[in-house]
Design a protein around this motif. Structure first.
Motif, PDB file in Angstrom:
ATOM      1  N   GLU A  93       4.707   4.293  -6.486  1.00 44.27           N
ATOM      2  CA  GLU A  93       3.508   3.488  -6.715  1.00 44.27           C
ATOM      3  C   GLU A  93       2.228   4.311  -6.541  1.00 44.27           C
ATOM      4  OE1 GLU A  93       3.522   0.492  -7.823  1.00 44.27           O
ATOM      5  OE2 GLU A  93       5.691   0.131  -7.636  1.00 44.27           O
ATOM      6  N   GLY A  94       2.372   5.618  -6.303  1.00 46.89           N
ATOM      7  CA  GLY A  94       1.199   6.468  -6.137  1.00 46.89           C
ATOM      8  C   GLY A  94       0.488   6.271  -4.809  1.00 46.89           C
ATOM      9  N   ILE A  95       1.230   5.833  -3.793  1.00 53.83           N
ATOM     10  CA  ILE A  95       0.640   5.573  -2.470  1.00 53.83           C
ATOM     11  C   ILE A  95       0.882   6.778  -1.566  1.00 53.83           C
ATOM     12  CG2 ILE A  95       0.667   4.066  -0.452  1.00 53.83           C
ATOM     13  CD1 ILE A  95       1.701   1.835  -2.311  1.00 53.83           C
ATOM     14  N   ASN A  96      -0.181   7.395  -1.110  1.00 54.59           N
ATOM     15  CA  ASN A  96      -0.076   8.574  -0.255  1.00 54.59           C
ATOM     16  C   ASN A  96       0.137   8.159   1.200  1.00 54.59           C
ATOM     17  OD1 ASN A  96      -0.162  11.374   0.287  1.00 54.59           O
ATOM     18  ND2 ASN A  96      -2.285  11.188   0.976  1.00 54.59           N
ATOM     19  N   ILE A  97       1.043   8.850   1.870  1.00 55.67           N
ATOM     20  CA  ILE A  97       1.320   8.593   3.280  1.00 55.67           C
ATOM     21  C   ILE A  97       0.472   9.525   4.126  1.00 55.67           C
ATOM     22  CG2 ILE A  97       3.078   8.625   5.083  1.00 55.67           C
ATOM     23  CD1 ILE A  97       5.165   8.046   2.891  1.00 55.67           C
ATOM     24  N   LEU A  98      -0.309   8.952   5.025  1.00 55.92           N
ATOM     25  CA  LEU A  98      -1.209   9.747   5.865  1.00 55.92           C
ATOM     26  C   LEU A  98      -0.568  10.157   7.182  1.00 55.92           C
ATOM     27  CD1 LEU A  98      -4.445   7.595   5.347  1.00 55.92           C
ATOM     28  CD2 LEU A  98      -3.697   9.592   4.047  1.00 55.92           C
ATOM     29  N   MET A  99       0.241   9.276   7.762  1.00 54.05           N
ATOM     30  CA  MET A  99       0.924   9.555   9.025  1.00 54.05           C
ATOM     31  C   MET A  99       2.265   8.833   9.026  1.00 54.05           C
ATOM     32  SD  MET A  99      -2.247   8.984  11.730  1.00 54.05           S
ATOM     33  CE  MET A  99      -1.422   9.737  13.138  1.00 54.05           C
ATOM     34  N   THR A 152     -11.855   4.003   9.063  1.00 53.49           N
ATOM     35  CA  THR A 152     -11.480   2.623   9.396  1.00 53.49           C
ATOM     36  C   THR A 152     -10.870   1.895   8.199  1.00 53.49           C
ATOM     37  OG1 THR A 152     -13.713   1.838   8.859  1.00 53.49           O
ATOM     38  CG2 THR A 152     -13.273   2.431  11.154  1.00 53.49           C
ATOM     39  N   LYS A 153     -10.646   2.591   7.113  1.00 54.06           N
ATOM     40  CA  LYS A 153     -10.086   1.971   5.907  1.00 54.06           C
ATOM     41  C   LYS A 153      -8.609   2.316   5.755  1.00 54.06           C
ATOM     42  CE  LYS A 153     -14.126   0.378   4.582  1.00 54.06           C
ATOM     43  NZ  LYS A 153     -14.430  -1.070   4.578  1.00 54.06           N
ATOM     44  N   ILE A 154      -7.869   2.169   6.840  1.00 55.79           N
ATOM     45  CA  ILE A 154      -6.437   2.463   6.806  1.00 55.79           C
ATOM     46  C   ILE A 154      -5.654   1.235   7.255  1.00 55.79           C
ATOM     47  CG2 ILE A 154      -6.797   4.932   7.249  1.00 55.79           C
ATOM     48  CD1 ILE A 154      -5.768   4.298  10.162  1.00 55.79           C
ATOM     49  N   ALA A 155      -4.344   1.275   7.031  1.00 54.64           N
ATOM     50  CA  ALA A 155      -3.468   0.179   7.438  1.00 54.64           C
ATOM     51  C   ALA A 155      -2.108   0.763   7.800  1.00 54.64           C
ATOM     52  CB  ALA A 155      -3.331  -0.851   6.325  1.00 54.64           C
ATOM     53  N   LYS A 156      -1.347   0.005   8.560  1.00 51.02           N
ATOM     54  CA  LYS A 156      -0.004   0.443   8.966  1.00 51.02           C
ATOM     55  C   LYS A 156       1.040  -0.483   8.359  1.00 51.02           C
ATOM     56  CE  LYS A 156       1.092   0.001  13.354  1.00 51.02           C
ATOM     57  NZ  LYS A 156       1.139   0.310  14.793  1.00 51.02           N
ATOM     58  N   VAL A 157       2.073   0.101   7.779  1.00 48.35           N
ATOM     59  CA  VAL A 157       3.192  -0.652   7.217  1.00 48.35           C
ATOM     60  C   VAL A 157       4.470  -0.153   7.886  1.00 48.35           C
ATOM     61  CG1 VAL A 157       4.462  -1.282   5.136  1.00 48.35           C
ATOM     62  CG2 VAL A 157       2.001  -0.878   5.009  1.00 48.35           C
ATOM     63  N   SER A 158       5.317  -1.083   8.314  1.00 50.23           N
ATOM     64  CA  SER A 158       6.512  -0.700   9.072  1.00 50.23           C
ATOM     65  C   SER A 158       7.749  -1.412   8.561  1.00 50.23           C
ATOM     66  CB  SER A 158       6.328  -1.045  10.558  1.00 50.23           C
ATOM     67  OG  SER A 158       5.151  -0.477  11.075  1.00 50.23           O
ATOM     68  N   LEU A 159       8.842  -0.668   8.426  1.00 51.55           N
ATOM     69  CA  LEU A 159      10.162  -1.237   8.195  1.00 51.55           C
ATOM     70  C   LEU A 159      10.844  -1.408   9.544  1.00 51.55           C
ATOM     71  CD1 LEU A 159      11.601   0.873   5.216  1.00 51.55           C
ATOM     72  CD2 LEU A 159      10.514  -1.365   5.104  1.00 51.55           C
ATOM     73  N   VAL A 160      11.495  -2.557   9.752  1.00 50.50           N
ATOM     74  CA  VAL A 160      12.168  -2.839  11.023  1.00 50.50           C
ATOM     75  C   VAL A 160      13.589  -3.311  10.747  1.00 50.50           C
ATOM     76  CG1 VAL A 160      12.158  -4.241  13.115  1.00 50.50           C
ATOM     77  CG2 VAL A 160       9.992  -3.473  12.124  1.00 50.50           C
ATOM     78  N   GLY A 161      14.551  -2.748  11.467  1.00 55.50           N
ATOM     79  CA  GLY A 161      15.927  -3.204  11.299  1.00 55.50           C
ATOM     80  C   GLY A 161      16.903  -2.464  12.195  1.00 55.50           C
ATOM     81  N   VAL A 162      17.777  -3.205  12.899  1.00 59.10           N
ATOM     82  CA  VAL A 162      18.767  -2.547  13.753  1.00 59.10           C
ATOM     83  C   VAL A 162      19.785  -1.782  12.929  1.00 59.10           C
ATOM     84  CG1 VAL A 162      18.541  -4.170  15.671  1.00 59.10           C
ATOM     85  CG2 VAL A 162      20.189  -4.651  13.844  1.00 59.10           C
ATOM     86  N   ILE A 175       1.109   5.207   7.952  1.00 53.04           N
ATOM     87  CA  ILE A 175      -0.298   4.887   7.775  1.00 53.04           C
ATOM     88  C   ILE A 175      -0.675   5.213   6.342  1.00 53.04           C
ATOM     89  CG2 ILE A 175      -2.671   5.484   8.432  1.00 53.04           C
ATOM     90  CD1 ILE A 175      -1.266   3.901  10.579  1.00 53.04           C
ATOM     91  N   ILE A 176      -1.310   4.268   5.677  1.00 54.31           N
ATOM     92  CA  ILE A 176      -1.751   4.454   4.298  1.00 54.31           C
ATOM     93  C   ILE A 176      -3.186   3.952   4.166  1.00 54.31           C
ATOM     94  CG2 ILE A 176       0.587   4.200   3.345  1.00 54.31           C
ATOM     95  CD1 ILE A 176      -0.157   1.310   2.597  1.00 54.31           C
ATOM     96  N   GLN A 177      -3.804   4.186   3.012  1.00 47.91           N
ATOM     97  CA  GLN A 177      -5.130   3.633   2.769  1.00 47.91           C
ATOM     98  C   GLN A 177      -5.021   2.115   2.655  1.00 47.91           C
ATOM     99  OE1 GLN A 177      -6.058   6.120  -0.747  1.00 47.91           O
ATOM    100  NE2 GLN A 177      -7.821   6.868   0.422  1.00 47.91           N
ATOM    101  N   GLU A 178      -5.972   1.419   3.267  1.00 51.38           N
ATOM    102  CA  GLU A 178      -5.901  -0.034   3.341  1.00 51.38           C
ATOM    103  C   GLU A 178      -5.845  -0.699   1.968  1.00 51.38           C
ATOM    104  OE1 GLU A 178      -8.180  -3.734   5.627  1.00 51.38           O
ATOM    105  OE2 GLU A 178      -9.227  -1.833   5.305  1.00 51.38           O
ATOM    106  N   LYS A 179      -6.493  -0.119   0.978  1.00 50.16           N
ATOM    107  CA  LYS A 179      -6.538  -0.750  -0.348  1.00 50.16           C
ATOM    108  C   LYS A 179      -5.153  -0.847  -0.987  1.00 50.16           C
ATOM    109  CE  LYS A 179      -7.795   3.567  -2.726  1.00 50.16           C
ATOM    110  NZ  LYS A 179      -8.833   4.221  -3.572  1.00 50.16           N
ATOM    111  N   TYR A 180      -4.189  -0.054  -0.486  1.00 52.99           N
ATOM    112  CA  TYR A 180      -2.836  -0.086  -1.059  1.00 52.99           C
ATOM    113  C   TYR A 180      -1.867  -0.932  -0.223  1.00 52.99           C
ATOM    114  CZ  TYR A 180      -4.388   3.875  -3.915  1.00 52.99           C
ATOM    115  OH  TYR A 180      -5.064   4.683  -4.793  1.00 52.99           O
ATOM    116  N   LEU A 181      -2.360  -1.615   0.805  1.00 53.79           N
ATOM    117  CA  LEU A 181      -1.468  -2.295   1.737  1.00 53.79           C
ATOM    118  C   LEU A 181      -0.555  -3.305   1.055  1.00 53.79           C
ATOM    119  CD1 LEU A 181      -0.445  -3.019   4.548  1.00 53.79           C
ATOM    120  CD2 LEU A 181      -2.389  -4.562   4.794  1.00 53.79           C
ATOM    121  N   GLU A 182      -1.107  -4.255   0.340  1.00 58.36           N
ATOM    122  CA  GLU A 182      -0.283  -5.310  -0.255  1.00 58.36           C
ATOM    123  C   GLU A 182       0.656  -4.756  -1.312  1.00 58.36           C
ATOM    124  OE1 GLU A 182      -2.397  -8.823  -1.358  1.00 58.36           O
ATOM    125  OE2 GLU A 182      -3.364  -9.035   0.595  1.00 58.36           O
ATOM    126  N   LEU A 183       0.198  -3.771  -2.078  1.00 54.87           N
ATOM    127  CA  LEU A 183       1.063  -3.125  -3.057  1.00 54.87           C
ATOM    128  C   LEU A 183       2.241  -2.463  -2.354  1.00 54.87           C
ATOM    129  CD1 LEU A 183       1.726  -2.075  -5.905  1.00 54.87           C
ATOM    130  CD2 LEU A 183       0.167  -0.156  -5.470  1.00 54.87           C
TER     131      LEU A 183
END
Length: 415
Positions: A366-372, A337-347, A383-391
């Motif tokens: 930035e050393g951020i591992n991509i999980l999905m 449950t310690k994950i977050a989703k980050v998305s790029l959007v653009g036509v 999908i990344i670890q939640e602690k890296y979301l804002e970074l």
């Protein structure tokens, strides 16, 4: 002369003082000669207060009586706003959803609008009245009061604009428009002048809280020009409209993110036809929506499944998956449950390559591992670890130069 539908959210009408200020704003619009239909939410915090009262009487209550209770919040606001307008000498008349006959289906607590009767509204407009309509509510064919779910006032406003063929639907809120990302995370986030329905729908579904998803769907379906503005700061806001030739100026329009994610994995499942159905079906049968899915096939004729759900559905999903694992003789079930989703959007992604690799490079730096990873024609989600979301959000905002106007950016199509 234009016909404008305006919607004011709970924060905008949160106090008597704010209601009076909104009344002055509406009166000024009317002085310009525009015809106005105004949709309002309940005063800020009122819906939550009513829910707490309901819970105190009947824990976990749902259905018809809850809708009767919740609809009263907007009834207070339309009456107060109409009083304030009439005091200014601006003729106004208030209507609940049932009075103006916003006909919905009979799904209590989350109804969908079917039709809207226009006669009363058009008659009042002809008489020079500002029509003030309660958002979030309607009535079914049996005369029962229904509500449209959280954010339903946006949908009411867009539906009215579509029915009346309004020139524009203006959504007033506590932000100045749609931004490249949340300004609370990235201080340099830039307000967008315009964005497509398709992009806004993706951003709303991926975590942006500016507009309710169903309202964007409705606006896109009926081509209702939608503008997001601030109730407190004058400005042009953000226009949400159909894609045009200028939209390709921006490869990426914005970054959406969600902290409300949970990940589930089942390993060592026999790699046979129908196994995916049995796994995902065990969760879907619990009325849980599955989002991203990844399948990895092992060398021993087994497969691993990983998928995401809303964090509120995690415990139910875990229980359902454990039952399926026992039936399939799977090796292991685990969750996170310690994950977050980050998305790029653009036509602009449609016509430019290299977006994904640039995104992955910025995160890797930035050393951020991509999980999905999940992609579509106009979005890339990770999908990344939640602690890296804002970074992650800040790194991507910088990498794609979203603080700058598209015309001022360097070519970001290739990393």
């Amino acid at each position: 002369m234009a016909l404008i539908v305006q919607k004011y959210g709970g924060t905008s009408v949160g106090t008597v003082d704010r209601i009076e200020k909104i009344a002055h704003k509406i009166d000024a619009f009317r002085d310009k000669g525009d015809d106005l239909v105004v949709v309002v939410s309940a005063m800020s915090g009122e819906t939550n207060r009513l829910l707490e009262l309901a819970e105190a009487v009947h824990p976990h209550v749902r259905g018809r009586e809850l809708d009767v209770l919740l609809s009263t919040g907007e009834q207070v606001t339309i009456a107060l706003l109409s009083m304030a307008l009439n005091r200014l000498g601006c003729p106004a008349r208030s209507y609940t959803g049932s009075q103006v006959h916003i006909l919905t289906d009979n799904v209590f607590n989350k109804a969908r609008i079917r039709t809207i009767e226009q006669e009363k509204i058009r008659a009042d407009i002809e008489r020079g009245c500002v029509v003030v309509v309660a958002g979030f509510q309607g009535v079914d064919e049996q005369g029962n009061i229904t509500t449209l779910g959280r954010g339903g006032s946006d949908t009411t406003a867009v539906a009215l604009a579509a029915a009346l063929k309004a020139d524009e639907c203006q959504i007033y809120t506590d932000v100045e428009g749609v931004y490249t990302t949340d300004p609370r995370v990235v201080g340099e986030a830039r307000r967008l002048d315009r964005i497509t329905f398709e992009e806004m729908l993706e951003m709303a579904s991926l975590g942006s809280k500016v507009l309710q998803i169903r309202s964007v769907e409705f606006a896109g379906k009926y081509n209702v020009p939608l503008r997001v503005l601030s109730s407190f700061v004058e400005g042009p806001g953000t226009l949400i409209t159909l894609e045009d030739e200028h939209m390709e100026d921006a490869l990426i329009s914005g970054i959406a993110f969600s902290r409300d994610e949970a990940q589930l994995t089942i390993t060592g499942v026999p790699d046979h036809p129908g196994v995916a159905y049995r796994i995902i079906g065990a969760v879907s049968d619990l009325n849980v929506e599955v989002d991203m899915i990844v399948q990895n096939v092992g060398a021993d004729d087994t497969t691993d499944f990983t998928f995401t759900v809303h964090r509120n559905d995690y415990e139910r999903s875990l229980a359902g998956l454990q039952t399926a694992a026992t039936e399939l003789n799977a090796r292991e079930v685990r969750g996170d449950t310690k994950i977050a989703k980050v998305s790029l959007v653009g036509v602009g992604m449609r016509s430019h390559a290299g977006i994904a690799s640039k995104m992955f490079g910025a995160l890797g730096k930035e050393g951020i591992n991509i999980l999905m990873i999940s992609t579509s024609e106009i979005k890339i989600s990770v999908i990344i670890q939640e602690k890296y979301l804002e970074l992650a959000v800040r790194a991507l905002h910088d990498a794609f130069e979203l603080a700058r106007h598209p015309k001022d950016r360097v070519d970001t199509a290739n990393p």
